[in-house]
Design a protein around this motif. Structure first.
Motif, PDB file in Angstrom:
ATOM      1  N   VAL A 139      -0.202 -18.770  -0.166  1.00  0.00           N
ATOM      2  CA  VAL A 139       0.863 -17.937  -1.048  1.00  0.00           C
ATOM      3  C   VAL A 139       1.059 -16.574  -0.152  1.00  0.00           C
ATOM      4  O   VAL A 139       0.385 -15.900   0.035  1.00  0.00           O
ATOM      5  N   LEU A 140       2.466 -16.631   0.218  1.00  0.00           N
ATOM      6  CA  LEU A 140       2.923 -15.469   0.894  1.00  0.00           C
ATOM      7  C   LEU A 140       3.817 -14.452  -0.076  1.00  0.00           C
ATOM      8  O   LEU A 140       4.829 -14.900  -0.545  1.00  0.00           O
ATOM      9  N   PHE A 141       3.318 -13.160  -0.034  1.00  0.00           N
ATOM     10  CA  PHE A 141       3.970 -12.190  -0.791  1.00  0.00           C
ATOM     11  C   PHE A 141       4.654 -11.307  -0.069  1.00  0.00           C
ATOM     12  O   PHE A 141       4.154 -10.912   1.234  1.00  0.00           O
ATOM     13  N   ARG A 142       5.632 -10.452  -0.607  1.00  0.00           N
ATOM     14  CA  ARG A 142       6.328  -9.312   0.075  1.00  0.00           C
ATOM     15  C   ARG A 142       6.629  -8.330  -0.780  1.00  0.00           C
ATOM     16  O   ARG A 142       6.915  -8.592  -2.134  1.00  0.00           O
ATOM     17  N   ASN A 143       6.749  -7.046  -0.544  1.00  0.00           N
ATOM     18  CA  ASN A 143       7.145  -5.993  -1.398  1.00  0.00           C
ATOM     19  C   ASN A 143       8.557  -6.264  -2.322  1.00  0.00           C
ATOM     20  O   ASN A 143       9.461  -6.665  -1.698  1.00  0.00           O
ATOM     21  N   PRO A 144       8.532  -6.106  -3.545  1.00  0.00           N
ATOM     22  CA  PRO A 144       9.635  -6.593  -4.422  1.00  0.00           C
ATOM     23  C   PRO A 144      10.896  -5.723  -3.768  1.00  0.00           C
ATOM     24  O   PRO A 144      12.059  -6.336  -3.972  1.00  0.00           O
ATOM     25  N   LYS A 145      10.914  -4.699  -3.510  1.00  0.00           N
ATOM     26  CA  LYS A 145      11.947  -3.873  -2.835  1.00  0.00           C
ATOM     27  C   LYS A 145      12.872  -4.506  -1.904  1.00  0.00           C
ATOM     28  O   LYS A 145      14.066  -4.598  -1.828  1.00  0.00           O
ATOM     29  N   LEU A 185      -0.667  -5.813  -1.853  1.00  0.00           N
ATOM     30  CA  LEU A 185       0.964  -5.356  -1.356  1.00  0.00           C
ATOM     31  C   LEU A 185       0.886  -3.893  -0.805  1.00  0.00           C
ATOM     32  O   LEU A 185       2.007  -3.498  -0.542  1.00  0.00           O
ATOM     33  N   LYS A 186      -0.138  -3.143  -1.110  1.00  0.00           N
ATOM     34  CA  LYS A 186      -0.047  -1.801  -0.919  1.00  0.00           C
ATOM     35  C   LYS A 186       1.159  -0.941  -1.206  1.00  0.00           C
ATOM     36  O   LYS A 186       2.091  -0.724  -0.407  1.00  0.00           O
ATOM     37  N   TYR A 187       1.503  -1.400  -2.412  1.00  0.00           N
ATOM     38  CA  TYR A 187       2.613  -0.884  -3.026  1.00  0.00           C
ATOM     39  C   TYR A 187       3.297   0.629  -2.631  1.00  0.00           C
ATOM     40  O   TYR A 187       4.393   0.998  -2.248  1.00  0.00           O
ATOM     41  N   ASP A 188       2.217   1.532  -2.746  1.00  0.00           N
ATOM     42  CA  ASP A 188       2.485   2.959  -2.458  1.00  0.00           C
ATOM     43  C   ASP A 188       2.944   3.330  -1.128  1.00  0.00           C
ATOM     44  O   ASP A 188       3.779   4.078  -0.625  1.00  0.00           O
TER      45      ASP A 188
END
Length: 302
Positions: free
Chosen positions: A136-142, A294-297
């Protein structure tokens, strides 16, 4: 079917989009929106009986998270380590196409690439039952929202949104193709430790592509040498992929591989919109393993 036919399939779908508005493009199936030009209720019904194989390479992502890039890496791994070329015989997403495609897929040699944007709960049951491995590949939502908007609004054939504000509002409420990013994230997070599931992020592939290719190879059980890993990473660099995109994906290629940068969202988001996503992300994923991955910050704070 060759690469040429695959491109023809994409172009056929684009042709169907001509002249439609957004409302005509999307249809709802079991509460989620999908593009009517490539998906149908009949295909979804047939998909329930799709027979996965244990050695399928199942690739999952929400739209605009780098799936076409991932497909290229997986195809190259198969070609390089097994010396066999994956023929592009169908639209790569299992939910896209006609209901007969699953019969045709039975003829494909293993390992097959099975790509999808589907939510965990909507996957064909046989994928989990037959213990196929799922990447599963994710990317930051913005950046996802920004890329999704540009995809709609830069293509001459795909219906556009009237404004970024309109798209942002639909994105936040999940009224876009394949539904809510946040619903998708919440459910996959619950399965982050399942033994046949590996979650990677677009950002970590951007940071160190060779390390990402190595993890993908190991996860799917490919015996790739360090040299092979490096040469696959070189061929999968964003520039290399973009340069060949017209050949591999036809007219839509340069749109699928538009910029490939991290942080492009900053050119579109207002402060208020940015805070809305922060609040929604926090509500859905605060304290989870996916949030840490995701290292959101790092990627989502201006």
């Amino acid at each position: 079917m060759t690469e040429k036919t695959f491109v023809e399939e994409i172009e056929k779908a684009l042709e169907k989009s001509k002249g439609l508005n957004i409302k005509e493009l999307l249809f709802s199936y079991q509460g989620t929106f999908y593009p009517a030009t490539v998906c149908s209720a009949e295909t979804f019904q047939a998909l329930e009986n799709f027979e996965a194989r244990k050695d399928d390479l199942v690739l999952v992502s929400y739209p605009k998270c780098g799936m076409n890039w991932l497909i290229q890496i997986a195809s190259d791994l198969i070609a390089t380590t097994l010396n066999t070329k994956q023929e592009n015989k169908e639209l790569p997403f299992i939910e896209c196409g006609d209901p007969e495609k699953y019969q045709r897929m039975k003829q494909f040699p293993s390992p097959r690439i099975v790509a999808t944007h589907l939510h965990y709960n909507n996957l064909p049951k046989s994928i989990l039952k037959n213990k196929a491995k799922v990447l599963v590949l994710f990317r930051n939502p913005k950046d996802v929202a920004s890329s999704f908007f540009h995809f709609h609004n830069n293509s001459p054939n795909i219906p556009s949104y009237n404004s970024w504000e309109e798209f942002f509002s639909e994105f936040m409420s999940g009224k876009v193709a394949w539904g809510s990013y946040f619903d998708h994230a919440v459910v996959w997070n619950k399965h982050i430790d399942d033994e046949n599931i590996l979650i990677l992020t677009y950002e970590e592939l951007k940071e160190d592509l060779a390390a990402g290719v190595k993890r993908i190879a190991e996860f799917f059980g490919f015996a790739a040498t360090a040299e092979q890993v490096q040469s696959i990473a070189n061929r999968a660099s964003f520039q290399a992929v973009r340069d060949k995109s017209q050949e591999t994906h036809g007219a839509v290629g340069p749109l699928l591989f538009r910029k490939g940068v991290v942080g492009d969202w900053k050119s579109l988001f207002s402060e208020a919109q940015s805070q809305k996503v922060d609040a929604k992300f926090k509500e859905c994923l605060v304290g989870t393993k996916l949030e840490a991955k995701l290292k959101y910050d790092v990627y989502c704070k201006a």
